[in-house]
Scaffold this motif. Structure first.
Motif, PDB file in Angstrom:
ATOM      1  N   ALA A 292       0.831  -1.202   0.000  1.00  0.00           N
ATOM      2  CA  ALA A 292       0.000   0.000   0.000  1.00  0.00           C
ATOM      3  C   ALA A 292       0.869   1.256   0.000  1.00  0.00           C
ATOM      4  CB  ALA A 292      -0.915  -0.009   1.223  1.00  0.00           C
ATOM      5  N   GLU A 293       1.944   1.219   0.768  1.00  0.00           N
ATOM      6  CA  GLU A 293       2.844   2.377   0.829  1.00  0.00           C
ATOM      7  C   GLU A 293       3.480   2.656  -0.530  1.00  0.00           C
ATOM      8  OE1 GLU A 293       7.154   3.574   2.817  1.00  0.00           O
ATOM      9  OE2 GLU A 293       5.944   2.006   3.763  1.00  0.00           O
ATOM     10  N   LEU A 294       3.970   1.597  -1.180  1.00  0.00           N
ATOM     11  CA  LEU A 294       4.600   1.771  -2.492  1.00  0.00           C
ATOM     12  C   LEU A 294       3.584   2.216  -3.539  1.00  0.00           C
ATOM     13  CD1 LEU A 294       7.057  -1.265  -2.558  1.00  0.00           C
ATOM     14  CD2 LEU A 294       7.617   1.150  -2.244  1.00  0.00           C
ATOM     15  N   ALA A 295       2.378   1.675  -3.458  1.00  0.00           N
ATOM     16  CA  ALA A 295       1.333   2.078  -4.393  1.00  0.00           C
ATOM     17  C   ALA A 295       1.032   3.561  -4.251  1.00  0.00           C
ATOM     18  CB  ALA A 295       0.070   1.252  -4.155  1.00  0.00           C
ATOM     19  N   GLY A 296       1.040   4.044  -3.020  1.00  0.00           N
ATOM     20  CA  GLY A 296       0.799   5.453  -2.784  1.00  0.00           C
ATOM     21  C   GLY A 296       1.887   6.342  -3.362  1.00  0.00           C
ATOM     22  N   ARG A 297       3.075   5.773  -3.508  1.00  0.00           N
ATOM     23  CA  ARG A 297       4.199   6.522  -4.085  1.00  0.00           C
ATOM     24  C   ARG A 297       4.277   6.348  -5.595  1.00  0.00           C
ATOM     25  NH1 ARG A 297       9.469   5.391  -0.380  1.00  0.00           N
ATOM     26  NH2 ARG A 297      10.365   6.278  -2.270  1.00  0.00           N
ATOM     27  N   GLY A 298       3.431   5.464  -6.138  1.00  0.00           N
ATOM     28  CA  GLY A 298       3.464   5.204  -7.573  1.00  0.00           C
ATOM     29  C   GLY A 298       4.572   4.263  -7.989  1.00  0.00           C
ATOM     30  N   THR A 299       5.021   3.420  -7.048  1.00  0.00           N
ATOM     31  CA  THR A 299       6.113   2.477  -7.319  1.00  0.00           C
ATOM     32  C   THR A 299       5.578   1.058  -7.448  1.00  0.00           C
ATOM     33  OG1 THR A 299       7.699   3.827  -6.060  1.00  0.00           O
ATOM     34  CG2 THR A 299       8.294   1.526  -6.458  1.00  0.00           C
ATOM     35  N   THR A 300       5.963   0.376  -8.517  1.00  0.00           N
ATOM     36  CA  THR A 300       5.601  -1.019  -8.737  1.00  0.00           C
ATOM     37  C   THR A 300       6.805  -1.901  -8.423  1.00  0.00           C
ATOM     38  OG1 THR A 300       3.975  -0.488 -10.451  1.00  0.00           O
ATOM     39  CG2 THR A 300       4.910  -2.714 -10.482  1.00  0.00           C
ATOM     40  N   MET A 301       6.598  -2.906  -7.578  1.00  0.00           N
ATOM     41  CA  MET A 301       7.694  -3.780  -7.175  1.00  0.00           C
ATOM     42  C   MET A 301       7.647  -5.117  -7.914  1.00  0.00           C
ATOM     43  SD  MET A 301       8.675  -5.718  -3.614  1.00  0.00           S
ATOM     44  CE  MET A 301       8.086  -4.443  -2.515  1.00  0.00           C
ATOM     45  N   VAL A 302       8.810  -5.558  -8.375  1.00  0.00           N
ATOM     46  CA  VAL A 302       8.957  -6.852  -9.043  1.00  0.00           C
ATOM     47  C   VAL A 302       9.887  -7.721  -8.211  1.00  0.00           C
ATOM     48  CG1 VAL A 302       9.662  -8.034 -11.157  1.00  0.00           C
ATOM     49  CG2 VAL A 302       8.679  -5.723 -11.280  1.00  0.00           C
ATOM     50  N   ASN A 303       9.415  -8.879  -7.791  1.00  0.00           N
ATOM     51  CA  ASN A 303      10.185  -9.808  -6.966  1.00  0.00           C
ATOM     52  C   ASN A 303      10.716 -10.930  -7.854  1.00  0.00           C
ATOM     53  OD1 ASN A 303      11.250 -11.380  -4.913  1.00  0.00           O
ATOM     54  ND2 ASN A 303       9.262 -11.977  -4.063  1.00  0.00           N
ATOM     55  N   LEU A 304      12.050 -11.061  -7.946  1.00  0.00           N
ATOM     56  CA  LEU A 304      12.681 -12.062  -8.801  1.00  0.00           C
ATOM     57  C   LEU A 304      13.198 -13.223  -7.962  1.00  0.00           C
ATOM     58  CD1 LEU A 304      14.794  -9.623 -11.008  1.00  0.00           C
ATOM     59  CD2 LEU A 304      12.537 -10.542 -11.525  1.00  0.00           C
ATOM     60  N   LEU A 305      12.725 -14.434  -8.281  1.00  0.00           N
ATOM     61  CA  LEU A 305      13.140 -15.633  -7.562  1.00  0.00           C
ATOM     62  C   LEU A 305      13.782 -16.621  -8.520  1.00  0.00           C
ATOM     63  CD1 LEU A 305      10.525 -14.462  -5.980  1.00  0.00           C
ATOM     64  CD2 LEU A 305      10.425 -16.724  -4.940  1.00  0.00           C
ATOM     65  N   SER A 306      14.827 -17.300  -8.061  1.00  0.00           N
ATOM     66  CA  SER A 306      15.452 -18.341  -8.876  1.00  0.00           C
ATOM     67  C   SER A 306      16.448 -19.110  -8.040  1.00  0.00           C
ATOM     68  CB  SER A 306      16.174 -17.744 -10.088  1.00  0.00           C
ATOM     69  OG  SER A 306      17.430 -17.204  -9.703  1.00  0.00           O
ATOM     70  N   SER A 307      16.958 -20.189  -8.593  1.00  0.00           N
ATOM     71  CA  SER A 307      18.058 -20.924  -7.984  1.00  0.00           C
ATOM     72  C   SER A 307      19.349 -20.131  -8.176  1.00  0.00           C
ATOM     73  CB  SER A 307      18.219 -22.297  -8.647  1.00  0.00           C
ATOM     74  OG  SER A 307      17.061 -23.072  -8.503  1.00  0.00           O
TER      75      SER A 307
ATOM     76  N   HIS B 205      15.241  -1.607   4.609  1.00  0.00           N
ATOM     77  CA  HIS B 205      16.287  -1.218   3.666  1.00  0.00           C
ATOM     78  C   HIS B 205      15.801  -0.192   2.649  1.00  0.00           C
ATOM     79  CE1 HIS B 205      19.698  -3.771   4.770  1.00  0.00           C
ATOM     80  NE2 HIS B 205      18.800  -4.664   5.149  1.00  0.00           N
ATOM     81  N   LEU B 206      14.510  -0.164   2.399  1.00  0.00           N
ATOM     82  CA  LEU B 206      13.972   0.822   1.462  1.00  0.00           C
ATOM     83  C   LEU B 206      13.814   2.187   2.115  1.00  0.00           C
ATOM     84  CD1 LEU B 206      11.169  -1.198  -0.375  1.00  0.00           C
ATOM     85  CD2 LEU B 206      13.482  -0.709  -1.175  1.00  0.00           C
ATOM     86  N   GLU B 207      13.581   2.182   3.422  1.00  0.00           N
ATOM     87  CA  GLU B 207      13.337   3.430   4.141  1.00  0.00           C
ATOM     88  C   GLU B 207      14.529   4.378   4.034  1.00  0.00           C
ATOM     89  OE1 GLU B 207      11.921   4.888   8.606  1.00  0.00           O
ATOM     90  OE2 GLU B 207      12.154   2.748   8.142  1.00  0.00           O
ATOM     91  N   GLY B 208      14.271   5.546   3.532  1.00  0.00           N
ATOM     92  CA  GLY B 208      15.310   6.556   3.429  1.00  0.00           C
ATOM     93  C   GLY B 208      16.266   6.359   2.267  1.00  0.00           C
ATOM     94  N   TRP B 209      16.077   5.282   1.506  1.00  0.00           N
ATOM     95  CA  TRP B 209      16.975   5.021   0.367  1.00  0.00           C
ATOM     96  C   TRP B 209      16.264   5.128  -0.969  1.00  0.00           C
ATOM     97  CZ3 TRP B 209      16.469   0.819  -3.085  1.00  0.00           C
ATOM     98  CH2 TRP B 209      17.445   0.806  -4.098  1.00  0.00           C
ATOM     99  N   LEU B 210      15.081   4.569  -1.085  1.00  0.00           N
ATOM    100  CA  LEU B 210      14.388   4.507  -2.370  1.00  0.00           C
ATOM    101  C   LEU B 210      14.012   5.907  -2.836  1.00  0.00           C
ATOM    102  CD1 LEU B 210      13.226   2.440  -4.439  1.00  0.00           C
ATOM    103  CD2 LEU B 210      11.039   2.680  -3.242  1.00  0.00           C
ATOM    104  N   PRO B 211      14.492   6.308  -4.022  1.00  0.00           N
ATOM    105  CA  PRO B 211      14.150   7.635  -4.543  1.00  0.00           C
ATOM    106  C   PRO B 211      12.639   7.809  -4.674  1.00  0.00           C
ATOM    107  CG  PRO B 211      15.975   6.692  -5.774  1.00  0.00           C
ATOM    108  CD  PRO B 211      15.462   5.605  -4.883  1.00  0.00           C
ATOM    109  N   ASP B 212      12.164   9.014  -4.377  1.00  0.00           N
ATOM    110  CA  ASP B 212      10.721   9.274  -4.359  1.00  0.00           C
ATOM    111  C   ASP B 212      10.041   9.040  -5.700  1.00  0.00           C
ATOM    112  OD1 ASP B 212      10.807   9.956  -1.678  1.00  0.00           O
ATOM    113  OD2 ASP B 212      11.110  12.088  -2.072  1.00  0.00           O
ATOM    114  N   ASP B 213      10.770   9.251  -6.791  1.00  0.00           N
ATOM    115  CA  ASP B 213      10.141   9.156  -8.108  1.00  0.00           C
ATOM    116  C   ASP B 213      10.303   7.781  -8.753  1.00  0.00           C
ATOM    117  OD1 ASP B 213      12.858   9.239  -8.544  1.00  0.00           O
ATOM    118  OD2 ASP B 213      12.744  10.600 -10.264  1.00  0.00           O
ATOM    119  N   THR B 214      10.674   6.771  -7.970  1.00  0.00           N
ATOM    120  CA  THR B 214      10.911   5.436  -8.524  1.00  0.00           C
ATOM    121  C   THR B 214       9.637   4.843  -9.101  1.00  0.00           C
ATOM    122  OG1 THR B 214      12.671   5.039  -6.916  1.00  0.00           O
ATOM    123  CG2 THR B 214      11.760   3.109  -8.044  1.00  0.00           C
TER     124      THR B 214
END
Length: 247
Positions: A24-39, A104-113
């Motif tokens: 919800a927080e990221l959606a409010g910022r307009g940020t879409t998250m992609v989670n990459l999983l693999s071996s 880790h995202l707090e205070g690091w992720l640019p606002d316009d991401t």
């Protein structure tokens, strides 16, 4: 064993609540998250580096966070793309959790991401049951891993919104049976899209970025059948693997 299951349920429930809030927080910022999983060794870092380069060429505001048990090798590789990159060292933990990611995202992720790519720890077991608050979950497998990979790791592949095959340039050399692989994916996750890529040759490079942008623009996301199933517990020795609905 029942106590172990109860504890695992409690841990996952807490993680899901945190993931829901982070989404919800990221959606409010307009940020879409992609989670990459693999071996480990699937080639996801190489592919992601190419996708980040492509995104920079297109003038998109993206960032990447990569997780490993040790070393900052992947972060250094991804940083060559010129986009904001952060390394998370899990100190032995085999997966990311929503609370860890949020810190880790707090205070690091640019606002316009616009897009945030999260490269999870190389593992198809532990990360599969942990929602991070992502909008798109991508599971990758290289052609060297065998066509039966989806059947061996049904939870990981069964909860994917997109499946990516890597190292397609050597598919013939290792006698990779693409149709057999697709059939096995279909068995655990009916209807999910499977795309072939080669970071070395450039085959399919940009497809992951396109799919992520489509989600960011409000496009339809594949909903796995497994995501709507009730909780199931599978006991294997001392391990507990849960299949659960995703938020």
């Amino acid at each position: 064993m029942c106590r172990t299951v109860d504890l695992h349920q409690a841990v996952l429930a807490k993680n899901d609540a945190t993931a829901h809030a982070l989404r919800a927080e990221l959606a409010g910022r307009g940020t879409t998250m992609v989670n990459l999983l693999s071996s480990p060794g699937s080639g996801k870092t190489a592919l992601l580096e190419n996708e980040l380069l492509r995104s920079r060429e297109r003038g998109l505001s993206v960032a990447a966070l990569t997780a490993d048990l040790a070393t900052e090798n992947d972060a250094r590789r991804l940083a060559r793309s010129g986009v904001p990159v952060k390394q998370v060292l899990t100190d032995g933990l085999c997966h990311l959790e929503a609370s860890m990611l949020g810190r880790h995202l707090e205070g690091w992720l640019p606002d316009d991401t616009r897009l945030l790519f999260v490269e999870n720890v190389g593992n198809l077991v532990c990360p599969a049951t942990y929602d991070l608050g992502e909008d798109l979950r991508v599971v990758l497998a290289s052609v060297t891993e065998g066509e039966d990979k989806p059947l061996k790791y049904p939870t990981a592949f069964g909860l994917a919104n997109l499946v990516v095959v890597t190292k397609a340039d050597i598919a013939d050399a290792v006698e990779f049976d693409q149709e057999a692989f697709r059939a096995n994916v279909e068995q655990v996750n009916p209807g999910v899209e499977v795309v072939l890529t080669s970071a070395r040759r450039g085959t399919g490079v940009g497809l992951l970025l396109d799919r992520a942008l489509a989600v960011a623009n409000g496009g339809t996301v594949h909903v796995p059948v497994m995501a709507g199933q009730p909780h199931e517990h599978h006991h294997h020795a001392d391990d507990v693997v849960m299949t659960r609905p995703r938020p």
